[in-house]
Structures are given as C-alpha cells and as structure tokens.
Design an enzyme around this catalytic site. Structure first.
Site, mmCIF file in Angstrom:
data_model
loop_
_atom_site.group_PDB
_atom_site.id
_atom_site.type_symbol
_atom_site.label_atom_id
_atom_site.label_comp_id
_atom_site.label_asym_id
_atom_site.label_seq_id
_atom_site.Cartn_x
_atom_site.Cartn_y
_atom_site.Cartn_z
ATOM 1 N N SER A 256 26.522 65.081 25.766
ATOM 2 C CA SER A 256 25.421 66.023 25.583
ATOM 3 C C SER A 256 25.923 67.417 25.200
ATOM 4 O O SER A 256 26.707 67.534 24.262
ATOM 5 C CB SER A 256 24.590 66.034 26.857
ATOM 6 O OG SER A 256 23.296 66.449 26.577
ATOM 7 N N LYS A 260 28.812 68.345 22.305
ATOM 8 C CA LYS A 260 28.887 69.391 21.277
ATOM 9 C C LYS A 260 30.224 70.109 21.471
ATOM 10 O O LYS A 260 30.940 70.446 20.528
ATOM 11 C CB LYS A 260 27.738 70.394 21.436
ATOM 12 C CG LYS A 260 26.326 69.772 21.577
ATOM 13 C CD LYS A 260 25.251 70.859 21.743
ATOM 14 C CE LYS A 260 23.989 70.442 22.502
ATOM 15 N NZ LYS A 260 23.208 69.359 22.003
ATOM 16 N N TRP A 347 15.609 62.437 21.493
ATOM 17 C CA TRP A 347 15.753 63.905 21.462
ATOM 18 C C TRP A 347 17.037 64.302 20.725
ATOM 19 O O TRP A 347 17.093 65.319 20.045
ATOM 20 C CB TRP A 347 15.742 64.406 22.903
ATOM 21 C CG TRP A 347 15.827 65.879 23.137
ATOM 22 C CD1 TRP A 347 16.836 66.531 23.787
ATOM 23 C CD2 TRP A 347 14.860 66.874 22.793
ATOM 24 N NE1 TRP A 347 16.553 67.880 23.843
ATOM 25 C CE2 TRP A 347 15.351 68.115 23.248
ATOM 26 C CE3 TRP A 347 13.624 66.839 22.122
ATOM 27 C CZ2 TRP A 347 14.665 69.318 23.069
ATOM 28 C CZ3 TRP A 347 12.932 68.042 21.946
ATOM 29 C CH2 TRP A 347 13.451 69.250 22.413
ATOM 30 N N HIS A 403 19.686 58.802 27.702
ATOM 31 C CA HIS A 403 20.673 59.870 27.536
ATOM 32 C C HIS A 403 21.609 59.879 28.756
ATOM 33 O O HIS A 403 21.205 60.297 29.840
ATOM 34 C CB HIS A 403 19.880 61.172 27.446
ATOM 35 C CG HIS A 403 20.696 62.385 27.135
ATOM 36 N ND1 HIS A 403 21.332 62.551 25.928
ATOM 37 C CD2 HIS A 403 20.963 63.495 27.861
ATOM 38 C CE1 HIS A 403 21.944 63.725 25.931
ATOM 39 N NE2 HIS A 403 21.741 64.306 27.095
HETATM 40 C C1 GTR Z 1 19.109 69.321 26.756
HETATM 41 C C2 GTR Z 1 19.397 69.936 25.429
HETATM 42 C C3 GTR Z 1 20.310 69.049 24.670
HETATM 43 C C4 GTR Z 1 21.473 68.568 25.501
HETATM 44 C C5 GTR Z 1 21.133 68.357 26.962
HETATM 45 C C6 GTR Z 1 22.297 68.295 27.925
HETATM 46 O O1 GTR Z 1 18.162 69.951 27.488
HETATM 47 O O2 GTR Z 1 18.187 70.096 24.760
HETATM 48 O O3 GTR Z 1 20.751 69.703 23.503
HETATM 49 O O4 GTR Z 1 22.540 69.407 25.373
HETATM 50 O O5 GTR Z 1 20.325 69.336 27.458
HETATM 51 O O6 GTR Z 1 23.325 68.926 27.725
HETATM 52 O O7 GTR Z 1 22.142 67.634 28.938
#
Ligand code: GTR
Length: 426
Positions: A256, A260, A347, A403
C-alpha cells in the site's frame, strides 16, 4: 457547519472502464527533448532524467548523503531452530552541522537463517511496530508516533503491549526463513511520522537546512522520507557483519503506501537487488492517467504530505504529468521487479497496476531481458485470480481477496527471489 464542508464536493470514485478519459502515456524511452533512447548508455541519461521528473513532480528531493551508526541490541540464537533473531538500533545522524537535534533511532528486527555464507533477504516497512509481527515478548515496542487506530493497540498516541502479534499474518517469518531468506522489518513511524508536521520530526527533522534550500514545490514528502530510511537500513546491513545478510541480495518490499515507498526506494537506491510493490495503487504501481479508484486529486486531498507540492498541479489533470507510473517501475530495471494486486482492491486499480508493469517492458528489453520474456510480458493479458505471470526479472500476480499482504503474495515474491537472488541464478 463549516463552509469547507459545504463547498468540498464529495469524491465519487469511478470504477467504470468505459469512463476512463482517453490518454497517451509518456514514452519511457524518449527523452524530454524528443530523442529516442536506443542504447543502455542513453538509458543512463534518460534514467537520471526520469528520476528527476519523479523527484520534482511527485515525491520531492532527498539528499544523496546519509550518515548512520549501528548497534546490535539483541541476538537470540535459535529464536526458532536454525534462525537467529536480531534487533538493531540504526541511528541516522543529522546532516546539518548546525543542528541541535539528536540522531534518529530506527529499530530493525531481523530473522536470519543460520548459514555459513551471507543470506539474501527481504526488507519491508511495517505499519504498526515491530512488536506487531508476532507474539515474541522481547521485541521492543516503538516509542515513536503511532496512529490511533481505536483498536486497543495504542493508548492514543503510543504503541502498547496489546499490539503484540496483531500484524502476524502479514509477516510469515517462518515461511521466509525456511526458504533461506532473512526477513527484516522496521516500523515506518520510526523513520517519519505519517502526518504533515512541517518537516519537524523524523528524517526530515535531520535535514532542515537542506530542505529549506530546495524550491518549496520540490520539498520531500513522507514517501521520500520513508524511502531514505530504507536506504539507511541497507547501509546498516552492509556495515553489520554479525547479521550475515548479503547486502547485494536484498529485496525491498512494501504494501500500500509502503508499496509506493518500496518502488521509490528501488528507484532511488539501485543497491536494492529486487523491488516489490504489493497493492501500491495510486502514486505507486497504478497508472495515474486511468483515474480509476483513487485519483491524484483524491490522494492529494487525503494525504498531501506523502508527496511534494508540485504534485498538486495534477489534480484532475493527470495528462499534464511528464511521467506516469510505468516509468516508476522502469526505474527498477534491470533488477527483479514484482507487482502484486488483489481482486477486491479496486481502489488501487489492479488493472492499472498490471498495465504499468506491462508498459515498463521496453526498458527491461533494452537492458537485456530475453526476447522470450519480453514476448511473455507484451502478450500477457490481465491474469486470472491466484495466478502469476513470470518473465525473467519481471513478475506480476493477482491474488484473490482484499487489500492486504497475504501468504500467497509472499509465495509469489519468494518465487521471484528464488529465480533472481540466489547465487546460482546470478
Ligand atoms: C489508503 C490510501 C491508499 C493506500 C492505503 C494504505 O487510504 O488511499 O493510497 O496507500 O491507504 O496505505 O493503506
């Protein structure tokens, strides 16, 4: 009620492929002045240009310089049979000579299979503290900033005992060490807190003069800070013989926002031998121009501190970006790259992650990926769930589910490591 609340329009994510605006991706192998990149040598210059574009338009600039000191604070031989658990303190020293700041202490947890020769490793940041990766009562609990998740694992602002082991499904240490890899992890909040603190704390606080010397638009956000911290940890691995980890065979992994970060760490630090993006989405592996699920405007609203201020210009204006995320992936070439997505993680735009991965292939080709492997990538379509596309150093997989970072993801990543990080494969 505030006027803000009344004037902010609610963000409704688009998940309809037919509503994607038409777009052209910038060519990874064409320079800003339009020259085609045809040799590995020309790529060196284009690579530097691409890195600069990401620094200036997306993540911000960090100094090339790092100063660290390492202390081994714990070595439990046979923490599990054949595995030593170490804890290290990596002190990151301030860069500014005039500063009154103390070094920043980042705690590293390392599970290392015992071996005569140094072993390859996977290094990844975690979200809640090293003590959350399993029940080990000895693992230190972070004293740095933590998010209050309202789940009883913090007392609001500090991590507490109750968090022990809560993230264990994401860190299958036994699976990893059984396959011959060390697993190293660091709590991301030890490196930099995840909120806009005006560059006060964490690594940013160690380089305030450097940051002040940059144009405001190019000042580094949190992702750049976390990636810098990962490079400091790699420095520590290089300097700590007692760990018995081979610093030339370390894969950097993140999930997540931390995916990045692993992509950016791989881009900025070519010593990472393998780069792993798990469900990294917008600002990570997913193409911005598709604007499906989370968009640049949305991420810049929720998490502006992750990026630099120049990135704000691309809110609902993705096509003006001089880069897109296939080029972030290409910055790992020719090293091993794994991109993992999950079916229910719309997402993060799994299809956009796949397409960015696929579109990075010409750079891998230029740097020597075999023509069979190039063909596999170019002819691939989005795979079915629970399947993997392997093409030499390039791997993509789609997991069934939400996720998360799960066993199936790790199995895929370790398979790629087996093909690329083992001495016989190099
Ligand atoms: C979310 C965000 C994502 C992702 C995620 C995370 O809220 O929108 O880009 O980075 O968090 O890091 O768990």
């Amino acid at each position: 009620t505030s006027t803000m609340a009344q004037t902010t329009k609610k963000f409704v994510p688009n998940y309809d492929e037919s509503k994607i605006p038409p777009y052209d991706l910038p060519a990874a192998l064409q320079t800003e002045n339009g020259d085609r990149v045809q040799t590995a040598e020309q790529w060196n210059d284009r690579r530097a240009e691409t890195l600069r574009l990401f620094e200036e338009h997306v993540f911000g600039i960090m100094p090339g310089q790092r100063n660290i000191k390492v202390k081994v604070v714990r070595s439990d031989r046979d923490y599990r049979p054949g595995v030593t658990r170490h804890e290290l303190d990596v002190s990151i020293l301030p860069l500014d000579s005039s500063t009154d700041r103390s070094p920043l202490v980042v705690q590293v947890l390392a599970d290392v299979p015992q071996s005569d020769d140094p072993v390859p490793a996977i290094l990844g940041l975690n979200f809640q503290g090293n003590h959350t990766i399993d029940e080990d009562p000895k693992t230190r609990i972070p004293t740095s900033w933590v998010r209050d998740r309202r789940n009883g694992t913090t007392d609001g602002s500090k991590a507490i005992e109750a968090g022990r082991g809560v993230a264990s499904t994401r860190w299958p240490s036994k699976m990893i060490t059984d396959r011959g890899y060390a697993m190293l992890t660091v709590y991301y909040g030890d490196i930099d807190p995840d909120f806009d603190d005006g560059f006060e704390n964490g690594v940013h606080g160690l380089m305030r003069e450097f940051i002040a010397s940059l144009p405001e638009n190019h000042r580094p956000g949190s992702i750049a800070g976390w990636a810098y911290g990962l490079s400091c940890v790699l420095d520590a691995i290089e300097q700590t013989e007692a760990l018995n980890v081979d610093a030339t065979r370390v894969g950097v992994l993140g999930h997540s926002r931390l995916g990045k970060t692993s992509l950016w760490a791989g881009a900025t630090d070519p010593r990472f031998a393998m780069v792993i993006s798990n469900d990294s989405g917008c600002g990570g592996a997913a193409l911005c121009r598709r604007a499906i699920g989370e968009t640049v405007a949305r991420i810049n609203t929720s998490f502006p501190h992750w990026f630099n201020d120049a990135y704000l210009q691309y809110n609902e204006n993705e096509s003006a970006l001089p880069i897109d995320q296939h080029q972030l992936i290409a910055l790992s070439a020719p090293r091993a790259i794994a991109v993992g997505s999950a079916t229910q993680d719309e997402w993060a735009d799994p299809k956009g992650e796949f397409l960015a991965w696929q579109t990075a292939a010409p750079v891998y080709q230029l740097l020597g990926m075999s023509s069979e492997d190039v063909k596999v990538v170019e002819e691939a379509s989005m795979p079915n769930e629970q399947s993997v596309i392997n093409a030499g150093p390039m791997q993509y997989h789609l997991r069934e589910g939400k996720h998360d970072l799960a066993d199936y993801d790790w199995e895929c990543y370790l398979d790629l490591a087996d093909r690329t990080l083992q001495t016989e494969s190099r």
